[in-house]
Enzyme design. Structure first.
Site, short mmCIF file in Angstrom:
data_model
loop_
_atom_site.label_atom_id
_atom_site.label_comp_id
_atom_site.label_asym_id
_atom_site.label_seq_id
_atom_site.Cartn_x
_atom_site.Cartn_y
_atom_site.Cartn_z
N THR A 1 0.83 -1.21 0.00
CA THR A 1 0.00 0.00 0.00
C THR A 1 0.86 1.26 0.00
O THR A 1 0.35 2.35 -0.18
CB THR A 1 -0.93 0.04 1.23
OG1 THR A 1 -0.12 -0.10 2.41
CG2 THR A 1 -1.95 -1.09 1.19
N ALA B 1 1.98 -7.89 8.63
CA ALA B 1 2.44 -8.43 9.92
C ALA B 1 1.30 -9.04 10.73
O ALA B 1 1.52 -9.95 11.52
CB ALA B 1 3.13 -7.33 10.73
N GLU B 2 0.08 -8.59 10.52
CA GLU B 2 -1.05 -9.16 11.26
C GLU B 2 -1.40 -10.56 10.74
O GLU B 2 -2.20 -11.27 11.33
CB GLU B 2 -2.29 -8.25 11.15
CG GLU B 2 -2.29 -7.11 12.16
CD GLU B 2 -1.23 -6.06 11.89
OE1 GLU B 2 -0.95 -5.78 10.72
OE2 GLU B 2 -0.66 -5.55 12.86
N ASP C 1 1.47 -3.17 18.86
CA ASP C 1 1.29 -2.68 17.49
C ASP C 1 1.85 -1.26 17.34
O ASP C 1 1.33 -0.46 16.57
CB ASP C 1 -0.19 -2.74 17.04
CG ASP C 1 -0.35 -2.52 15.54
OD1 ASP C 1 0.60 -2.80 14.79
OD2 ASP C 1 -1.42 -2.06 15.13
N TRP D 1 -0.13 6.75 9.53
CA TRP D 1 0.59 6.95 8.25
C TRP D 1 0.37 8.35 7.68
O TRP D 1 1.10 8.75 6.76
CB TRP D 1 0.15 5.92 7.22
CG TRP D 1 -1.33 5.92 6.98
CD1 TRP D 1 -2.25 5.13 7.59
CD2 TRP D 1 -2.06 6.80 6.11
NE1 TRP D 1 -3.51 5.47 7.15
CE2 TRP D 1 -3.43 6.48 6.25
CE3 TRP D 1 -1.69 7.82 5.23
CZ2 TRP D 1 -4.43 7.15 5.54
CZ3 TRP D 1 -2.70 8.49 4.52
CH2 TRP D 1 -4.04 8.15 4.68
N CYS E 1 -13.49 -11.12 10.84
CA CYS E 1 -14.45 -10.25 10.13
C CYS E 1 -14.22 -8.76 10.41
O CYS E 1 -14.52 -7.91 9.57
CB CYS E 1 -15.88 -10.59 10.54
SG CYS E 1 -16.21 -12.34 10.73
N HIS F 1 -15.56 -5.31 8.57
CA HIS F 1 -16.95 -4.98 8.96
C HIS F 1 -17.04 -4.16 10.24
O HIS F 1 -18.14 -3.73 10.60
CB HIS F 1 -17.76 -6.27 9.08
CG HIS F 1 -17.97 -6.98 7.77
ND1 HIS F 1 -18.85 -6.52 6.81
CD2 HIS F 1 -17.37 -8.07 7.24
CE1 HIS F 1 -18.81 -7.34 5.76
NE2 HIS F 1 -17.91 -8.27 5.99
CA CA Z 1 0.16 -3.27 12.44
#
Ligand code: CA
Length: 712
Positions: free
Chosen positions: A193, A210-211, A332, A420, A635, A639
């Site tokens: 991205t 990474a997730e 994170d 970001w 999900c 969502h």
């Molecule tokens: Ca992350």
């Protein structure tokens, strides 16, 4: 360091000799406005300040200060700023890119990594390129099919594609020159991205994921033909297979257990900055995979090079130095946030520095030659660490920061005190303009965690349930704050701050006209005096903004451009916070100039939700709770938290889904996905019983929403 620049004007071209350190660059022509589209050379990059009318890369110059030297639009006449043109991409997913403007042409990415070349003076489309990402791959990433920008170099346009391809296009017509797959193996969950960076014949790109259990790396390719030149891993792999470099052998000493089985993380999904004087690329690395260090590296350790600024030789890919912002990352707290180069006067000496305001809430100033930490201070509310010890360069963690003795409310959150959204720096004011947000979060360990690399989240902690609890939410909401912070990086203190009604505000740009511009997800674009923060202009677009504007000029006329359309993690995940933003959603390029008289085209309609009409509650508490945890892993990233859909109205709010009435219909959709949308199939991730638990949780959440409606 010697730095010698000679310029001769010759038949409309500039000839120059450059000597940078011990690597002299031969006499080069600078063919500015040569008529050849996108002919940005190294010489032009290195002398970007000689062409202030262009915005050569996402950060404008190699320093990535996002500062325009143009002065036509200033704090004295900004009142007169009006709409020049609007280009509609015809899409509605995330709009996060900063445009690049070269010799009258604007190059910009939309969602799904689609590239557009526009006449920067009129907004007329010259060409577009669609890499045709498989719609189901849209759910690969954590945070939507967004793209933050591209690179233009030597007549080509480089774009990182969401499915981890890197593509080089002919800048003249958008045709593909070469294309590579940056994955190491098939079926990896890497996504791109971020914008590639170009330098010295190379194009350099990282990735996200990474997730989802990937191992981070950055790769350099030959800009001409896509041949791989080097790959720098950010975390070590399985020691039995041997380490790729000395840096990986060193890093491995800071990991414990069998970390490689879970990927490790450390992905470089956004910021990289290049220093041409030393031929060094600085990488901002991401969080661990999974987030919780107890699971990733059970006997502790710093886990290099997670959440670090890493300096790498751009020619060879060799490690030079690193500074780890968050040792043993467990929250994170990525250090992928925008990096910015500047020369600051510190203790009466000019210092070439690199600066970052990462998610963890500290603002860092480092010497970029040596990596020496010059200063670090909190630019927001921070509870996980009391301060950074300047003797060791390490944060001093607070009691239960690692949530080992039970759930811990903490600031910042995984959304970051700064994410970001690009920050900018003005050499005129000496200030850094940070899109800041304050969001609390409850970290709690997940005892029975089971790693499932693939299409679901691998965090190793329980997703907090306060978004679903109206009482707790009521306590949390007042702690949430979004603002524009003007930060003095030398004094390490706030110069001024402007608060917003919401978080997830847009990136910033600053200019020699004593201005700083920022958009908001509520659809406003603002200008402030860069020195004082006084608001001097606003324009209500009615469409949410999270991207950063760029500033350029054509035929002596100055423009400001910004892409609309919200996107990224918070827009999708943080439903309860994001759903209240009433702006519309569409990907359009809005361009302004002094005296502009264009009118804002009609706003897109919101997609209506089917009415809330759930079936009777169909399960007990245990099944609903199990469904809740499964929902959070599988999900939620599309969502929304608590099944409250965020800003992305192309993604249904499942509380309203007619499918809740049909166990088999719901199951088939979850197992197989939905063709033509980015709903993937979960057949390899979820069992029938688990899918039924998710449905029970959604039925419960639909009733919660009905009860809330009745209360109001
Ligand atoms: Ca992350």
């Amino acid at each position: 360091m010697t730095k010698e620049i000679t310029l001769w004007p010759a038949s409309g071209l500039l000839l120059l000799t450059l000597t940078f350190g011990c690597t002299p660059v031969a006499k080069q022509e600078i063919p500015t406005d040569s008529g050849i589209p996108g002919l940005v050379t190294d010489a032009r990059w290195q002398q970007a300040d000689r062409e202030p009318h262009n915005w050569l890369g996402v950060g404008r110059t190699y320093e990535e200060q996002r500062y325009s030297p143009l002065t036509q639009i200033s704090d004295r006449n900004v009142d007169d700023l009006g709409l020049a043109w609007v280009y509609d991409m015809g899409s509605k997913a995330g709009g996060s890119a900063t445009p690049v403007i070269v010799d009258g042409v604007m190059y910009i990415t939309g969602p799904w990594s689609v590239v557009y070349a526009l006449d920067a003076g009129t907004g007329k489309q010259l060409w577009s390129y669609d890499p045709r990402v498989n719609p189901e791959d849209g759910a690969r990433g954590c945070c939507g099919v967004t793209n933050r920008g591209l690179a233009v170099y030597e007549g080509k346009v480089y774009v990182g594609v969401f499915d981890a391809r890197l593509v080089a296009l002919d800048a003249e017509d958008g045709s593909v020159v070469w294309e590579v797959n940056t994955n190491e193996r098939d079926n990896e969950r890497r996504t791109i991205t971020g914008a590639p960076r170009v330098a010295n014949g190379r194009v350099i790109i990282g990735h996200g994921g990474a997730e989802f259990g990937v191992r981070g790396y950055v790769t350099a390719y030959d800009a001409k033909n896509g041949e791989q030149l080097w790959r720098f891993y950010t975390v070590p792999g399985n020691p039995e297979k041997g380490f790729e470099s000395k840096a990986m052998a060193e890093a491995a000493k800071t990991w414990t257990g069998e970390w490689w089985t879970q990927g490790g993380g450390g992905t470089v999904w956004d910021s990289m900055v290049y220093d041409p004087t030393t031929d060094v690329i600085f990488l901002g690395t991401g969080n661990g995979s999974p987030w919780n260090r107890r699971i990733r590296s059970p006997q502790g350790g710093d886990n290099l090079y997670l959440s670090s600024i890493v300096a790498v030789n751009a020619k060879t890919g060799e490690y030079l130095w690193h500074y780890q912002t968050t040792p043993g990352e467990s929250w994170d707290y990525t250090a992928t946030q925008p990096l910015l180069l500047a020369t600051l006067e510190i203790d009466d000496k000019p210092r070439d520095v690199i600066m970052q305001a990462p998610k963890n809430g500290f603002f860092y100033v480092l010497d970029r030659q040596t990596g020496e930490l010059l200063s670090a201070d909190k630019f927001t509310k921070v509870t996980w660490a009391s301060h950074v010890d300047m003797n060791t360069g390490r944060p001093v963690e607070t009691e239960n920061a690692r949530y080992e003795n039970g759930p811990q409310l903490a600031f910042p959150s995984p959304f970051g005190a700064h994410n970001w959204h690009p920050m900018s720096y003005s050499p005129d004011t000496g200030l850094v303009y940070i899109p800041h947000q304050q969001v609390p979060w409850v970290y709690s360990d997940e005892e029975n965690y089971e790693a499932k690399p693939g299409t679901i989240f691998n965090l190793g902690l329980k997703w907090p349930d306060y978004p679903e609890d109206p009482e707790v939410l009521e306590q949390i909401l007042p702690m949430i704050k979004g603002s524009l912070v003007a930060w003095d990086p030398v004094k390490q203190e706030k110069a001024w701050e402007v608060e917003y009604p919401t978080i997830w505000n847009g990136g910033t740009v600053t200019s020699a006209g004593n201005l700083v511009f920022q958009g908001t997800p509520t659809g406003q674009l603002y200008a402030y005096k860069a020195d004082t923060g006084e608001r001097v202009w606003s324009y209500n677009l009615g469409i949410g903004i999270v991207a950063a504007p760029a500033i350029y000029a054509i035929n002596g006329e100055q423009y400001l451009s910004v892409l609309t359309g919200v996107g990224g993690a918070l827009s999708r995940i943080a439903g309860p916070f994001a759903a209240a933003y009433q702006a519309r959603h569409s990907n359009r390029v809005y361009t302004f100039k002094l005296g502009g008289t264009a009118t804002n085209p009609p706003l897109p309609e919101r997609r209506p939700q089917p009415p809330l009409n759930p079936p009777a509650r169909n399960a007990g508490t245990d099944a609903v709770d199990a469904g809740r945890d499964l929902y959070a892993r599988s999900c939620m990233r599309c969502h929304g938290e608590g099944a409250i859909a965020g800003l992305m109205d192309d993604i249904p709010d499942l509380r309203h889904s007619p499918l809740l009435h049909s166990g088999p219909g719901f199951e088939i959709t979850v197992l197989n996905g939905r063709d033509g949308t980015y709903m993937p199939g979960f057949a390899s991730q979820l069992t029938s019983a688990e899918i039924e638990q998710i449905r029970s949780y959604l039925v419960k959440r639909a009733h919660d929403a009905l009860d809330q409606e009745k209360d109001q």
